[in-house]
Design an enzyme around this catalytic site. Structure first.
Site, PDB file in Angstrom:
ATOM      1  N   LYS A  14       0.920  -1.209   0.128  1.00 43.65           N
ATOM      2  CA  LYS A  14      -0.228  -0.023  -0.108  1.00 43.65           C
ATOM      3  C   LYS A  14       0.942   1.618  -0.057  1.00 43.65           C
ATOM      4  CE  LYS A  14      -2.110  -1.648   3.960  1.00 43.65           C
ATOM      5  NZ  LYS A  14      -1.381  -2.383   4.296  1.00 43.65           N
ATOM      6  N   ARG A  89      -9.646   0.344   7.966  1.00 42.50           N
ATOM      7  CA  ARG A  89      -8.956  -0.745   8.524  1.00 42.50           C
ATOM      8  C   ARG A  89     -10.364  -1.730   9.179  1.00 42.50           C
ATOM      9  NH1 ARG A  89      -3.338  -0.047   7.369  1.00 42.50           N
ATOM     10  NH2 ARG A  89      -1.950  -2.056   7.775  1.00 42.50           N
ATOM     11  N   ARG A 128      12.189  -6.643   5.264  1.00 38.63           N
ATOM     12  CA  ARG A 128      11.682  -4.813   5.394  1.00 38.63           C
ATOM     13  C   ARG A 128      11.815  -4.730   6.691  1.00 38.63           C
ATOM     14  NH1 ARG A 128       6.705  -1.613   4.968  1.00 38.63           N
ATOM     15  NH2 ARG A 128       6.014  -2.655   7.355  1.00 38.63           N
ATOM     16  N   ARG A 134      11.453  -1.254  12.480  1.00 43.39           N
ATOM     17  CA  ARG A 134       9.780  -1.068  12.683  1.00 43.39           C
ATOM     18  C   ARG A 134       9.304  -2.206  13.560  1.00 43.39           C
ATOM     19  NH1 ARG A 134       5.050  -0.142   8.369  1.00 43.39           N
ATOM     20  NH2 ARG A 134       4.021  -1.548   9.738  1.00 43.39           N
ATOM     21  N   ARG A 145      -0.338 -10.075  13.198  1.00 45.07           N
ATOM     22  CA  ARG A 145      -0.804  -8.433  12.471  1.00 45.07           C
ATOM     23  C   ARG A 145      -1.380  -9.091  10.946  1.00 45.07           C
ATOM     24  NH1 ARG A 145       4.502  -5.307  10.298  1.00 45.07           N
ATOM     25  NH2 ARG A 145       2.910  -4.320   8.898  1.00 45.07           N
TER      26      ARG A 145
HETATM   27  P1  B4P Z   1       4.583  -1.623   2.268  1.00 44.93           P
HETATM   28  O1  B4P Z   1       4.075  -0.588   0.927  1.00 44.93           O
HETATM   29  O2  B4P Z   1       5.362  -0.753   3.322  1.00 44.93           O
HETATM   30  O3  B4P Z   1       3.552  -1.850   2.721  1.00 44.93           O
HETATM   31  P2  B4P Z   1       2.372  -1.445   3.069  1.00 44.93           P
HETATM   32  O4  B4P Z   1       1.381  -2.886   2.906  1.00 44.93           O
HETATM   33  O5  B4P Z   1       1.729  -0.180   3.154  1.00 44.93           O
HETATM   34  O6  B4P Z   1       2.061  -1.798   5.133  1.00 44.93           O
HETATM   35  P3  B4P Z   1       1.236  -2.014   7.017  1.00 44.93           P
HETATM   36  O7  B4P Z   1       0.178  -2.507   6.108  1.00 44.93           O
HETATM   37  O8  B4P Z   1       2.694  -2.768   6.829  1.00 44.93           O
HETATM   38  O9  B4P Z   1       1.585  -1.054   7.699  1.00 44.93           O
HETATM   39  P4  B4P Z   1       1.230   0.650   7.660  1.00 44.93           P
HETATM   40  O10 B4P Z   1       1.775   1.600   7.750  1.00 44.93           O
HETATM   41  O11 B4P Z   1      -0.330   1.086   7.298  1.00 44.93           O
HETATM   42  O12 B4P Z   1       4.981  -2.856   2.176  1.00 44.93           O
HETATM   43  C1  B4P Z   1       5.959  -3.991   2.368  1.00 44.93           C
HETATM   44  C2  B4P Z   1       7.067  -4.276   2.247  1.00 44.93           C
HETATM   45  O13 B4P Z   1       6.769  -5.287   1.008  1.00 44.93           O
HETATM   46  C3  B4P Z   1       8.240  -2.990   1.696  1.00 44.93           C
HETATM   47  O14 B4P Z   1       9.110  -3.382   2.348  1.00 44.93           O
HETATM   48  C4  B4P Z   1       7.709  -3.219  -0.099  1.00 44.93           C
HETATM   49  O15 B4P Z   1       9.323  -3.009  -0.048  1.00 44.93           O
HETATM   50  C5  B4P Z   1       7.767  -4.518  -0.142  1.00 44.93           C
HETATM   51  N1  B4P Z   1       7.661  -4.273  -1.373  1.00 44.93           N
HETATM   52  C6  B4P Z   1       6.282  -3.766  -1.853  1.00 44.93           C
HETATM   53  N2  B4P Z   1       5.950  -3.985  -2.943  1.00 44.93           N
HETATM   54  C7  B4P Z   1       6.777  -4.821  -3.662  1.00 44.93           C
HETATM   55  C8  B4P Z   1       6.321  -5.635  -5.274  1.00 44.93           C
HETATM   56  N3  B4P Z   1       6.006  -5.500  -5.527  1.00 44.93           N
HETATM   57  N4  B4P Z   1       7.201  -6.693  -4.689  1.00 44.93           N
HETATM   58  C9  B4P Z   1       8.499  -7.088  -3.700  1.00 44.93           C
HETATM   59  N5  B4P Z   1       8.369  -6.568  -2.614  1.00 44.93           N
HETATM   60  C10 B4P Z   1       7.551  -5.497  -1.989  1.00 44.93           C
HETATM   61  O16 B4P Z   1       0.096   0.164   9.574  1.00 44.93           O
HETATM   62  C11 B4P Z   1       0.955  -0.103  10.849  1.00 44.93           C
HETATM   63  C12 B4P Z   1       0.740  -0.364  11.597  1.00 44.93           C
HETATM   64  O17 B4P Z   1      -0.288   1.405  12.314  1.00 44.93           O
HETATM   65  C13 B4P Z   1      -0.982  -1.471  11.886  1.00 44.93           C
HETATM   66  O18 B4P Z   1      -0.519  -2.872  12.078  1.00 44.93           O
HETATM   67  C14 B4P Z   1      -1.481  -0.871  12.906  1.00 44.93           C
HETATM   68  O19 B4P Z   1      -1.525  -1.328  14.155  1.00 44.93           O
HETATM   69  C15 B4P Z   1      -1.637   0.454  12.942  1.00 44.93           C
HETATM   70  N6  B4P Z   1      -3.203   1.649  11.759  1.00 44.93           N
HETATM   71  C16 B4P Z   1      -2.304   2.034  10.980  1.00 44.93           C
HETATM   72  N7  B4P Z   1      -3.826   2.495  10.353  1.00 44.93           N
HETATM   73  C17 B4P Z   1      -4.905   1.724  11.403  1.00 44.93           C
HETATM   74  C18 B4P Z   1      -6.003   2.004  11.694  1.00 44.93           C
HETATM   75  N8  B4P Z   1      -6.884   2.311  10.180  1.00 44.93           N
HETATM   76  N9  B4P Z   1      -6.176   1.536  12.335  1.00 44.93           N
HETATM   77  C19 B4P Z   1      -5.927   1.033  13.538  1.00 44.93           C
HETATM   78  N10 B4P Z   1      -4.776   0.918  13.581  1.00 44.93           N
HETATM   79  C20 B4P Z   1      -3.546   1.254  12.701  1.00 44.93           C
END
Ligand code: B4P
Length: 188
Positions: A14, A89, A128, A134, A145
């Site tokens: 994302k 979420r 990561r 993190r 998670r």
């Molecule tokens: P990202 O792009 O970083 O992953 P994400 O889905 O955005 O992140 P996440 O769900 O972990 O975190 P968030 O900050 O929202 O990609 C992950 C990895 O994959 C990276 O290393 C990237 O380089 C790699 N990658 C990406 N695309 C790729 C591809 N095509 N091929 C290979 N590798 C690839 O949330 C963190 C925490 O905050 C949650 O657990 C929760 O506790 C809290 N939180 C956030 N929003 C909330 C909400 N609305 N309600 C309640 N709690 C919330």
């Protein structure tokens, strides 16, 4: 206005795809994960509370994240729209978001759901974790998670499906390939 919800399990990409989408469509980026991490880094009261949940792999309570988004929505006025990254979420958050956008005279255009297998998610987040610093990128917390996502977050897709706004995109491939798939869906 184009208002997008970027949806998917932890590690689906994302945050990664948001960067391309913001640049291409000139959207305001609202990532609740980034906002929470910034509160934690600044040692605010909200950040201290949120850290306990994040470190346990749990979702932060709805009222905390909804309040945070409401405060940020005001910044969207001079943009083409907003990309919501990691929000909503829970179904409660989705309902609250619809109400906030209605008050602003706008609505969600589409929800883009990134589909990635659990094995791939685990692989990406452990990788990561080697460099991100993190505290939630370790195997035990990632499992929690993903479980939290399955029970509380996955139902949010049904909420947007019922509104005919859900589009699914294969989230495995190069970052550019996935971006092209998303762009095709948005431009339809
Ligand atoms: P990202 O792009 O970083 O992953 P994400 O889905 O955005 O992140 P996440 O769900 O972990 O975190 P968030 O900050 O929202 O990609 C992950 C990895 O994959 C990276 O290393 C990237 O380089 C790699 N990658 C990406 N695309 C790729 C591809 N095509 N091929 C290979 N590798 C690839 O949330 C963190 C925490 O905050 C949650 O657990 C929760 O506790 C809290 N939180 C956030 N929003 C909330 C909400 N609305 N309600 C309640 N709690 C919330």
């Amino acid at each position: 206005m184009i208002n997008l919800v970027l949806f998917g399990p932890p590690g689906a990409g994302k945050g990664t795809q948001s960067e391309n989408l913001i640049a291409h469509y000139k959207l305001l980026h609202l990532s609740t994960g980034d906002l929470l991490r910034s509160e934690i880094a600044s040692h605010t009261e909200l950040g201290i509370k949120a850290k306990q949940f994040i470190d346990e792999g749990k979702l932060v309570p709805d009222e905390v994240v909804i309040g945070m988004i409401e405060a940020k929505l005001k910044e969207a006025q001079n943009k083409n729209g907003i990309i919501f990254d990691g929000f909503p979420r829970t179904t409660n958050q989705a309902v609250a978001l619809d109400e906030m956008l209605t008050r602003l005279g706008t609505s969600i255009t589409k929800m883009v759901s990134l589909e990635v297998s659990q094995d791939e998610l685990m692989k990406r987040l452990l990788l990561r974790g080697q460099t991100s610093g993190r505290t939630d990128d370790n195997e035990e917390t990632i499992q929690k998670r993903i479980a939290e996502y399955e029970s509380k977050t996955r139902p949010v897709a049904d909420y947007y499906k019922a509104q005919n706004k859900l589009v699914s995109v294969e989230g495995v491939g190069s970052v550019e390939e996935i971006f092209e798939r998303i762009r095709t869906q948005i431009d339809k």
